[in-house]
Design a protein around this motif. Structure first.
Motif, PDB file in Angstrom:
ATOM      1  N   LYS A 100      43.255  41.285  37.478  1.00  0.00           N
ATOM      2  CA  LYS A 100      44.441  41.594  38.283  1.00  0.00           C
ATOM      3  C   LYS A 100      44.161  42.692  39.300  1.00  0.00           C
ATOM      4  CE  LYS A 100      47.765  39.961  34.945  1.00  0.00           C
ATOM      5  NZ  LYS A 100      48.731  40.287  33.919  1.00  0.00           N
ATOM      6  N   LEU A 101      43.201  43.548  38.982  1.00  0.00           N
ATOM      7  CA  LEU A 101      42.834  44.611  39.914  1.00  0.00           C
ATOM      8  C   LEU A 101      41.673  44.204  40.824  1.00  0.00           C
ATOM      9  CD1 LEU A 101      43.085  47.718  37.551  1.00  0.00           C
ATOM     10  CD2 LEU A 101      44.758  46.892  39.201  1.00  0.00           C
ATOM     11  N   GLY A 102      41.168  42.985  40.631  1.00  0.00           N
ATOM     12  CA  GLY A 102      40.042  42.531  41.446  1.00  0.00           C
ATOM     13  C   GLY A 102      38.728  43.186  41.074  1.00  0.00           C
ATOM     14  N   ASP A 103      38.630  43.712  39.865  1.00  0.00           N
ATOM     15  CA  ASP A 103      37.411  44.379  39.396  1.00  0.00           C
ATOM     16  C   ASP A 103      36.446  43.322  38.864  1.00  0.00           C
ATOM     17  OD1 ASP A 103      35.452  45.992  38.377  1.00  0.00           O
ATOM     18  OD2 ASP A 103      36.752  47.072  36.978  1.00  0.00           O
ATOM     19  N   TRP A 104      35.811  42.620  39.787  1.00  0.00           N
ATOM     20  CA  TRP A 104      34.955  41.494  39.428  1.00  0.00           C
ATOM     21  C   TRP A 104      33.730  41.918  38.635  1.00  0.00           C
ATOM     22  CZ3 TRP A 104      29.947  41.205  41.119  1.00  0.00           C
ATOM     23  CH2 TRP A 104      29.588  42.085  42.144  1.00  0.00           C
ATOM     24  N   ALA A 105      33.154  43.070  38.949  1.00  0.00           N
ATOM     25  CA  ALA A 105      31.919  43.490  38.275  1.00  0.00           C
ATOM     26  C   ALA A 105      32.159  43.711  36.781  1.00  0.00           C
ATOM     27  CB  ALA A 105      31.372  44.755  38.929  1.00  0.00           C
ATOM     28  N   SER A 127      38.546  31.347  33.617  1.00  0.00           N
ATOM     29  CA  SER A 127      39.561  31.382  34.666  1.00  0.00           C
ATOM     30  C   SER A 127      39.849  32.821  35.104  1.00  0.00           C
ATOM     31  CB  SER A 127      40.840  30.714  34.172  1.00  0.00           C
ATOM     32  OG  SER A 127      41.842  30.779  35.143  1.00  0.00           O
ATOM     33  N   ALA A 128      39.946  33.727  34.146  1.00  0.00           N
ATOM     34  CA  ALA A 128      40.188  35.141  34.481  1.00  0.00           C
ATOM     35  C   ALA A 128      39.006  35.723  35.254  1.00  0.00           C
ATOM     36  CB  ALA A 128      40.453  35.947  33.217  1.00  0.00           C
ATOM     37  N   ALA A 129      37.793  35.373  34.870  1.00  0.00           N
ATOM     38  CA  ALA A 129      36.608  35.875  35.581  1.00  0.00           C
ATOM     39  C   ALA A 129      36.583  35.348  37.014  1.00  0.00           C
ATOM     40  CB  ALA A 129      35.338  35.474  34.833  1.00  0.00           C
ATOM     41  N   ILE A 130      36.904  34.074  37.183  1.00  0.00           N
ATOM     42  CA  ILE A 130      36.959  33.493  38.532  1.00  0.00           C
ATOM     43  C   ILE A 130      38.059  34.163  39.351  1.00  0.00           C
ATOM     44  CG2 ILE A 130      37.534  31.391  39.806  1.00  0.00           C
ATOM     45  CD1 ILE A 130      36.069  29.858  37.514  1.00  0.00           C
ATOM     46  N   SER A 131      39.186  34.428  38.715  1.00  0.00           N
ATOM     47  CA  SER A 131      40.296  35.100  39.390  1.00  0.00           C
ATOM     48  C   SER A 131      39.889  36.487  39.872  1.00  0.00           C
ATOM     49  CB  SER A 131      41.496  35.190  38.449  1.00  0.00           C
ATOM     50  OG  SER A 131      42.535  35.917  39.031  1.00  0.00           O
ATOM     51  N   ALA A 132      39.129  37.210  39.061  1.00  0.00           N
ATOM     52  CA  ALA A 132      38.668  38.547  39.459  1.00  0.00           C
ATOM     53  C   ALA A 132      37.791  38.461  40.689  1.00  0.00           C
ATOM     54  CB  ALA A 132      37.910  39.209  38.300  1.00  0.00           C
ATOM     55  N   CYS A 133      36.894  37.480  40.709  1.00  0.00           N
ATOM     56  CA  CYS A 133      36.018  37.303  41.871  1.00  0.00           C
ATOM     57  C   CYS A 133      36.825  36.913  43.099  1.00  0.00           C
ATOM     58  CB  CYS A 133      34.969  36.240  41.565  1.00  0.00           C
ATOM     59  SG  CYS A 133      33.775  36.736  40.289  1.00  0.00           S
ATOM     60  N   GLU A 134      37.795  36.021  42.905  1.00  0.00           N
ATOM     61  CA  GLU A 134      38.619  35.564  44.014  1.00  0.00           C
ATOM     62  C   GLU A 134      39.430  36.701  44.619  1.00  0.00           C
ATOM     63  OE1 GLU A 134      41.436  31.735  44.612  1.00  0.00           O
ATOM     64  OE2 GLU A 134      41.933  33.021  42.918  1.00  0.00           O
TER      65      GLU A 134
END
Length: 139
Positions: A100-105, A127-134
Protein backbone atom coordinates in the motif's frame (compact mmCIF):
# COMPACT_ATOMS: atom_id res chain seq x y z
CA UNK A 1 -12.79 -11.50 29.53
CA UNK A 2 -9.72 -13.42 30.62
CA UNK A 3 -8.18 -16.19 28.58
CA UNK A 4 -6.26 -18.89 30.45
CA UNK A 5 -3.50 -20.90 28.86
CA UNK A 6 -0.86 -23.36 29.97
CA UNK A 7 2.55 -21.71 30.36
CA UNK A 8 5.88 -23.22 29.34
CA UNK A 9 6.36 -24.45 32.90
CA UNK A 10 2.98 -26.23 32.88
CA UNK A 11 0.98 -23.87 35.11
CA UNK A 12 -2.07 -21.90 34.03
CA UNK A 13 -1.64 -18.18 33.35
CA UNK A 14 -3.81 -15.35 32.09
CA UNK A 15 -3.03 -14.70 28.43
CA UNK A 16 -2.82 -11.13 27.24
CA UNK A 17 -4.76 -10.59 24.05
CA UNK A 18 -4.30 -8.16 21.22
CA UNK A 19 -7.68 -6.63 22.04
CA UNK A 20 -5.70 -4.76 24.69
CA UNK A 21 -5.26 -1.31 23.14
CA UNK A 22 -2.28 -0.64 25.40
CA UNK A 23 -0.10 -3.06 23.43
CA UNK A 24 -0.79 -1.23 20.17
CA UNK A 25 -0.16 2.14 21.85
CA UNK A 26 3.15 0.86 23.29
CA UNK A 27 4.27 -0.42 19.90
CA UNK A 28 3.31 2.78 18.12
CA UNK A 29 5.36 4.70 20.67
CA UNK A 30 8.53 2.78 19.73
CA UNK A 31 10.96 5.28 18.26
CA UNK A 32 14.29 3.86 19.36
CA UNK A 33 16.85 2.08 17.31
CA UNK A 34 17.40 -0.80 16.83
CA UNK A 35 13.73 -1.22 16.06
CA UNK A 36 13.66 -5.02 16.35
CA UNK A 37 15.09 -4.88 19.88
CA UNK A 38 12.62 -2.19 20.93
CA UNK A 39 9.62 -4.00 19.46
CA UNK A 40 10.80 -7.28 20.98
CA UNK A 41 11.06 -5.63 24.40
CA UNK A 42 7.48 -4.34 24.19
CA UNK A 43 6.13 -7.70 23.02
CA UNK A 44 8.17 -9.61 25.63
CA UNK A 45 6.77 -7.37 28.34
CA UNK A 46 3.20 -7.72 27.09
CA UNK A 47 3.15 -11.47 26.53
CA UNK A 48 5.58 -12.46 29.27
CA UNK A 49 6.38 -16.16 29.20
CA UNK A 50 3.15 -17.08 27.43
CA UNK A 51 3.48 -17.88 23.73
CA UNK A 52 1.11 -15.67 21.74
CA UNK A 53 -1.65 -17.29 19.73
CA UNK A 54 -1.33 -17.06 15.94
CA UNK A 55 -4.69 -15.26 15.90
CA UNK A 56 -3.32 -12.53 18.17
CA UNK A 57 -0.24 -12.20 15.97
CA UNK A 58 -2.43 -11.71 12.90
CA UNK A 59 -4.67 -9.18 14.62
CA UNK A 60 -1.74 -7.11 15.84
CA UNK A 61 0.05 -7.21 12.48
CA UNK A 62 -3.18 -6.13 10.79
CA UNK A 63 -3.58 -3.20 13.21
CA UNK A 64 0.00 -2.10 12.60
CA UNK A 65 -0.51 -2.34 8.84
CA UNK A 66 -3.67 -0.23 9.01
CA UNK A 67 -1.71 2.35 11.03
CA UNK A 68 0.91 2.32 8.24
CA UNK A 69 3.59 1.29 10.71
CA UNK A 70 5.30 -1.09 8.32
CA UNK A 71 8.70 -1.09 10.01
CA UNK A 72 7.15 -1.97 13.36
CA UNK A 73 4.97 -4.61 11.67
CA UNK A 74 8.04 -6.17 10.07
CA UNK A 75 9.88 -6.26 13.42
CA UNK A 76 6.78 -7.71 15.12
CA UNK A 77 6.50 -10.37 12.39
CA UNK A 78 10.08 -11.42 13.14
CA UNK A 79 9.31 -11.62 16.87
CA UNK A 80 6.13 -13.62 16.25
CA UNK A 81 8.03 -15.90 13.88
CA UNK A 82 10.31 -16.82 16.78
CA UNK A 83 7.54 -17.22 19.38
CA UNK A 84 4.54 -18.76 17.62
CA UNK A 85 3.56 -20.50 14.41
CA UNK A 86 3.25 -17.92 11.64
CA UNK A 87 1.89 -18.73 8.22
CA UNK A 88 1.26 -17.09 4.88
CA UNK A 89 -1.58 -15.00 6.38
CA UNK A 90 0.86 -13.24 8.75
CA UNK A 91 3.29 -12.56 5.93
CA UNK A 92 0.50 -11.36 3.62
CA UNK A 93 -0.71 -8.81 6.17
CA UNK A 94 2.77 -7.27 6.42
CA UNK A 95 3.39 -7.57 2.68
CA UNK A 96 0.08 -5.83 1.91
CA UNK A 97 0.99 -2.99 4.29
CA UNK A 98 4.26 -2.47 2.39
CA UNK A 99 2.44 -2.77 -0.94
CA UNK A 100 0.00 0.00 0.00
CA UNK A 101 2.97 2.29 0.55
CA UNK A 102 4.65 1.19 -2.68
CA UNK A 103 7.60 -0.27 -0.75
CA UNK A 104 8.47 -2.80 -3.44
CA UNK A 105 11.93 -3.67 -2.12
CA UNK A 106 10.67 -4.79 1.28
CA UNK A 107 7.67 -6.54 -0.28
CA UNK A 108 9.96 -8.59 -2.50
CA UNK A 109 12.28 -9.17 0.46
CA UNK A 110 9.34 -10.69 2.32
CA UNK A 111 8.88 -13.15 -0.55
CA UNK A 112 12.47 -14.27 -0.03
CA UNK A 113 11.95 -14.44 3.73
CA UNK A 114 8.98 -16.74 3.16
CA UNK A 115 11.23 -19.11 1.22
CA UNK A 116 13.81 -19.06 4.02
CA UNK A 117 11.17 -19.97 6.59
CA UNK A 118 9.37 -22.52 4.38
CA UNK A 119 6.12 -20.57 4.33
CA UNK A 120 4.03 -21.38 1.27
CA UNK A 121 3.15 -18.52 -1.05
CA UNK A 122 -0.27 -18.21 -2.63
CA UNK A 123 -1.99 -15.95 -5.15
CA UNK A 124 -2.69 -13.31 -2.47
CA UNK A 125 1.01 -13.05 -1.64
CA UNK A 126 2.06 -12.74 -5.27
CA UNK A 127 -0.71 -10.25 -5.97
CA UNK A 128 0.42 -8.03 -3.08
CA UNK A 129 4.04 -8.16 -4.29
CA UNK A 130 2.96 -7.20 -7.81
CA UNK A 131 0.83 -4.41 -6.36
CA UNK A 132 3.85 -3.03 -4.47
CA UNK A 133 5.88 -2.96 -7.67
CA UNK A 134 3.02 -1.38 -9.60
CA UNK A 135 2.47 1.38 -7.02
CA UNK A 136 6.12 2.33 -7.16
CA UNK A 137 6.24 2.13 -10.97
CA UNK A 138 8.66 -0.80 -10.81
CA UNK A 139 6.42 -3.14 -12.76
Amino acid sequence: KVLLRRSYSGGMVAVPTVGDDQLLKDLLAVKRSPLLGSVSAVLDQHFGKVAPRPYDAGALLSSLGKARQTAIALAALEWFRQTCQVNNFHFSVVLNAHAKLGDWATALGLLGMMDQHCVEKDIIIYSAAISACERSAKW
